[in-house]
Design a protein around this motif. Structure first.
Motif, PDB file in Angstrom:
ATOM      1  N   THR A  61       0.847  -1.200   0.000  1.00  0.00           N
ATOM      2  CA  THR A  61       0.000   0.000   0.000  1.00  0.00           C
ATOM      3  C   THR A  61       0.877   1.242   0.000  1.00  0.00           C
ATOM      4  N   ASP A  62       0.290   2.394  -0.287  1.00  0.00           N
ATOM      5  CA  ASP A  62       1.006   3.671  -0.297  1.00  0.00           C
ATOM      6  C   ASP A  62       0.724   4.456   0.983  1.00  0.00           C
ATOM      7  N   VAL A  63       1.684   5.287   1.371  1.00  0.00           N
ATOM      8  CA  VAL A  63       1.475   6.213   2.480  1.00  0.00           C
ATOM      9  C   VAL A  63       0.852   7.488   1.919  1.00  0.00           C
ATOM     10  N   LEU A  64      -0.367   7.808   2.350  1.00  0.00           N
ATOM     11  CA  LEU A  64      -1.065   8.994   1.868  1.00  0.00           C
ATOM     12  C   LEU A  64      -1.616   9.779   3.051  1.00  0.00           C
ATOM     13  N   PRO A  65      -1.668  11.102   2.935  1.00  0.00           N
ATOM     14  CA  PRO A  65      -2.231  11.905   4.037  1.00  0.00           C
ATOM     15  C   PRO A  65      -3.739  11.682   4.154  1.00  0.00           C
ATOM     16  N   GLU A  66      -4.227  11.760   5.374  1.00  0.00           N
ATOM     17  CA  GLU A  66      -5.656  11.573   5.595  1.00  0.00           C
ATOM     18  C   GLU A  66      -6.459  12.776   5.126  1.00  0.00           C
ATOM     19  N   TYR A  67      -5.865  13.966   5.246  1.00  0.00           N
ATOM     20  CA  TYR A  67      -6.558  15.195   4.867  1.00  0.00           C
ATOM     21  C   TYR A  67      -5.773  15.908   3.766  1.00  0.00           C
ATOM     22  N   PHE A  68      -6.488  16.435   2.780  1.00  0.00           N
ATOM     23  CA  PHE A  68      -5.859  17.187   1.693  1.00  0.00           C
ATOM     24  C   PHE A  68      -6.860  18.199   1.150  1.00  0.00           C
ATOM     25  N   ILE A  69      -6.368  19.154   0.384  1.00  0.00           N
ATOM     26  CA  ILE A  69      -7.208  20.261  -0.082  1.00  0.00           C
ATOM     27  C   ILE A  69      -8.009  19.890  -1.320  1.00  0.00           C
ATOM     28  N   GLU A  70      -7.380  19.181  -2.252  1.00  0.00           N
ATOM     29  CA  GLU A  70      -8.030  18.913  -3.534  1.00  0.00           C
ATOM     30  C   GLU A  70      -7.528  17.597  -4.095  1.00  0.00           C
ATOM     31  N   GLU A  71      -8.372  16.964  -4.883  1.00  0.00           N
ATOM     32  CA  GLU A  71      -8.019  15.713  -5.566  1.00  0.00           C
ATOM     33  C   GLU A  71      -8.097  15.931  -7.068  1.00  0.00           C
TER      34      GLU A  71
END
Length: 271
Positions: A61-71
């Motif tokens: 799996t990848d490490v991704l932030p839980e919160y972000f501004i835009e996708e």
């Protein structure tokens, strides 16, 4: 006294005046704390039940932030990337092939003296070692041992002789304490701690480890381009201190910090 010895004496003299032992000692201590001392007789495992459960959940799996501004969606055709290979066949690597692999991965360019990978301050503190554990593994190399690659003069410098069965068994045990060796050849990466730290101090150790990763990727990229089905596998299950010692290097100041098996992939495991 040969030219290499004269240069080293001059370098050591200049280096002694440029860096103190406190920085070196900090790096050596940290490096030893990260070293693996596995042996065939060691029955315990570093992996608890909780760690194994966590690994089952997060591997691949990848490490991704839980919160972000835009996708933002990206459109691309997916491909299959070459994966690591641990199954190899008995095949003697031709002399010309190993020469091209080493030069294109770790050699210096004709004019600028740069290499295919980056090195902080152009210091190149990581030494690439060719480990040969069978006399028939590579054409033109009749003695098992550790060989440092001289990328400026296109030479292999033998540091250690593993011709005796007793020594070779120790080497195999250091390389793979808990399983059989994967291939008859491997690349090892030794970090000259003093050289990496003299300019950048503690940060130099980080630079050195980054360089090891770049070198391993450079070697992997070159292997992908070959027509003989050669492949590789980065491996960290070796005994750090024992392998460094058996390779003829200073355990404290020139530890092996990376290992990469390679060879001709067994059918069904091709890259």
């Amino acid at each position: 006294m040969n030219n290499i010895s004269k240069r080293r004496l001059e370098w050591d003299y200049l280096q002694d005046g440029a860096i103190g032992n406190d920085i070196i000692n900090k790096i050596v201590k940290f490096n030893q704390e990260s070293a693996s001392l596995l042996s065939p007789n060691l029955q315990s495992t570093p992996y608890t039940h909780e760690i194994l459960n966590w690994l089952e959940a997060v591997e691949w799996t990848d490490v991704l932030p839980e919160y972000f501004i835009e996708e933002i969606s990206l459109h691309v055709d997916k491909v299959n990337f070459p994966s690591s290979v641990r199954n190899y066949v008995e095949w003697q690597i031709p002399n010309g092939v190993i020469a091209e692999l080493l030069y294109n991965s770790f050699g210096r360019s004709t004019d600028l003296l740069s290499k295919s990978y980056a090195s902080a301050g152009a210091l190149y503190p990581v030494m690439p070692l060719l480990l040969v554990i069978d006399k028939n593994a590579i054409e033109g190399i009749s003695k098992p041992g550790s060989y440092i690659y001289d990328g400026s003069n296109q030479k292999l410098l033998r540091l250690a002789d593993w011709s005796s069965n007793e020594t070779l068994n120790k080497v195999k045990s250091a390389l793979c304490p808990k399983e059989k060796t994967f291939s008859n050849v491997a690349m090892a990466y030794s970090l000259d701690i003093r050289r990496s730290a003299t300019k950048y101090r503690l940060r130099g150790y980080r630079h050195g480890l980054i360089e090891v990763g770049l070198m391993a990727q450079s070697f992997k990229t070159v292997l992908r381009k070959n027509k003989y089905g050669l492949a590789e596998c980065i491996y960290s299950g070796y005994n750090d201190n024992l392998l460094t010692y058996l390779c003829g290097l200073n355990v404290r100041l020139a530890p092996i910090v990376g290992l990469q098996w390679f060879g001709k992939a067994k059918e069904g495991n091709e890259i």
